[in-house]
Design an enzyme around this catalytic site. Structure first.
Site, short mmCIF file in Angstrom:
data_model
loop_
_atom_site.label_atom_id
_atom_site.label_comp_id
_atom_site.label_asym_id
_atom_site.label_seq_id
_atom_site.Cartn_x
_atom_site.Cartn_y
_atom_site.Cartn_z
N HIS A 91 1.23 -1.00 0.52
CA HIS A 91 -0.06 -0.24 -0.17
C HIS A 91 1.23 1.37 -0.52
O HIS A 91 0.68 2.60 0.51
CB HIS A 91 -0.68 -0.02 1.32
CG HIS A 91 -2.34 -1.09 0.70
ND1 HIS A 91 -2.25 -1.69 0.13
CD2 HIS A 91 -2.85 -1.41 2.06
CE1 HIS A 91 -3.61 -2.18 0.75
NE2 HIS A 91 -4.21 -2.69 1.72
N HIS A 162 -10.38 1.05 0.49
CA HIS A 162 -10.50 -0.13 0.52
C HIS A 162 -11.32 0.08 1.70
O HIS A 162 -10.99 -0.38 3.02
CB HIS A 162 -8.94 0.28 1.44
CG HIS A 162 -8.05 -1.05 2.18
ND1 HIS A 162 -8.40 -2.09 3.50
CD2 HIS A 162 -6.89 -1.60 1.80
CE1 HIS A 162 -7.53 -3.10 3.66
NE2 HIS A 162 -6.66 -3.20 2.78
N GLU A 285 -11.63 -4.85 -3.54
CA GLU A 285 -10.84 -3.68 -3.76
C GLU A 285 -10.59 -3.99 -5.19
O GLU A 285 -9.25 -4.97 -6.20
CB GLU A 285 -9.34 -3.44 -2.78
CG GLU A 285 -9.10 -3.58 -1.67
CD GLU A 285 -8.06 -4.18 -0.84
OE1 GLU A 285 -7.13 -3.79 -0.97
OE2 GLU A 285 -8.01 -5.79 0.28
#
Length: 321
Positions: A91, A162, A285
Site C-alpha cells: 500500500h 479499502h 478492492e
C-alpha cells in the site's frame, strides 16, 4: 478535515465521506425490513482515521497492494518505495500515502463530492507533477468511485478503496453467513510473502471457488487474494446476506479485485461503540494486479499501470445495492 454527507434516492440512503483519506465513513442501506444499516467498518471522527492500520474506508494509493522488494522501473529508471512488509512494499507508504492525505474538497452537491490532491515530481518518490481527483456519487441505489490522474511525466497509478463491508451492519461481528460470488476465472498465485508468482490459477475446484454463490463461514479458507475479472460486463463480484436481505454488486473497468476477509484485523474500537476484530468485514478492492509494476513489464497476463505524460487516466468502480 471536512466531512460531507451525500443523499441517496433508494436502497442506498446516505454516504458520509471524509476529506481525510478520502474515506467512506458511513454507508447507510435499507435492509429487507426497511431498517437502516450502516454497512462499513470505520470510526466516529475523521481524525480517528489518522491511526488506521487496517485501512478502514480509505483510498489507498498512489500504488495499492504489494510490490516485490519495493522497487520497479519506468523507462529504464528505477524507483523505490517504502519497505514495510518484510522485504516488500504494501500500500505504497504507511505515512505518506493517500490514506494519510487530507484531500481538497473541490465541489459538493447533494449526491456527489469531488476530492483533489496535487503531488510534485518525486515528492512521494514517484515521477511527475500529478493531480489526482476522486469523485464519489450516489445514483440508482449505487455509490460510484471515479478516479482521475494527470501527470507531466510518465508515471504509475494503481489506487483502490479499502472499505470493509458487513451487510448485517458494521457492529454485528463476524461476516460468517455472507454469501460471495466472483465473476472471475482465475486468481493470481502467490508465494510465501504474498507476492504473485506470475501464474494464474483457475478458481474452479479450489478453496477459492466462488464461481457460484457460496457461504463464507468459520470453515472457509481466509481470503487475501487477487482475482481476475471475467468478461466485458464489468461485473467483478456480488455479496449478499440472507439475514438482512442486502445484496451488493461490484462493477469495475479494472482487471482485478482483491478479496480480503479481514483475517488480520486486530481487536479495536470502532464507531458508535462497536468492537471489531478478525473476519468482521470483507474488503473488495478493485485494482490492477498486485506487483503489476514488475510483472507487467514482461508478463502479458499482468497489465502495467502506466500513466503517460500529458494523458488523463480514468477508472470507475461501482458498489450497487
Amino acid at each position: 478535515m471536512k466531512v460531507v454527507e451525500l443523499k441517496g434516492n433508494g436502497k442506498l440512503v446516505k454516504a458520509v465521506i471524509s476529506s481525510y483519506g478520502a474515506a467512506i465513513m458511513k454507508l447507510i442501506v435499507l435492509d429487507k425490513d426497511g431498517i437502516e444499516r450502516d454497512i462499513v467498518l470505520g470510526f466516529d471522527k475523521p481524525e480517528d482515521y489518522e491511526n488506521n492500520g487496517a485501512f478502514f474506508g480509505v483510498v489507498v494509493g498512489p500504488i495499492a497492494n504489494r510490490t516485490a522488494l519495493g522497487k520497479f522501473q519506468i523507462n529504464g529508471n528505477e524507483y523505490n518505495m517504502e519497505i514495510n512488509e518484510g522485504r516488500n512494499n504494501l500500500h505504497f507508504h504507511f505515512t505518506k500515502g493517500f490514506h494519510k492525505t487530507d484531500f481538497d474538497v473541490v465541489s459538493v452537491t447533494d449526491t456527489a463530492v469531488c476530492l483533489s490532491h496535487s503531488i510534485k515530481d518525486m515528492e512521494d518518490g514517484l515521477p511527475g507533477n500529478r493531480t489526482v481527483s476522486i469523485t464519489y456519487e450516489l445514483k440508482d441505489d449505487a455509490i460510484s468511485i471515479n478516479y482521475e490522474i494527470s501527470s507531466d511525466m510518465d508515471t504509475v497509478f494503481n489506487s483502490t478503496n479499502h472499505s470493509y463491508f458487513n451487510l448485517n451492519g458494521h457492529e454485528t461481528g463476524k461476516i460468517y453467513g455472507h454469501e460471495l460470488f466472483l465473476n472471475c476465472s482465475d486468481y493470481t498465485e502467490i508465494d510465501s510473502e504474498l507476492i504473485p508468482t506470475g501464474n494464474l490459477i483457475p478458481i474452479k475446484g479450489t478453496e477459492f471457488d466462488y464461481s457460484e454463490y457460496k457461504v463464507f463461514d468459520e470453515n472457509s479458507a481466509p481470503i487475501d487474494h487477487n482475482f481476475v475479472r471475467s468478461g466485458d460486463s464489468g461485473l467483478a463480484a456480488k455479496v449478499k446476506s440472507a439475514k438482512t436481505g442486502i445484496e451488493m454488486t461490484v462493477k469495475t473497468d479494472l482487471p482485478g479485485i482483491q478479496i480480503y476477509t479481514g483475517g488480520s484485523i486486530a481487536p479495536m474500537a470502532g464507531k458508535n461503540g462497536a468492537s471489531y476484530d478478525a473476519f468482521c468485514g470483507i474488503a473488495l478492492e478493485t485494482q490492477f494486479f498486485p506487483n503489476s509494476l514488475n510483472e507487467g513489464t514482461h508478463n502479458d497476463k499482468f497489465a502495467f499501470p502506466l500513466v503517460k505524460a500529458g494523458e488523463i487516466f480514468k477508472t470507475t468502480t461501482t458498489y450497487q445495492f
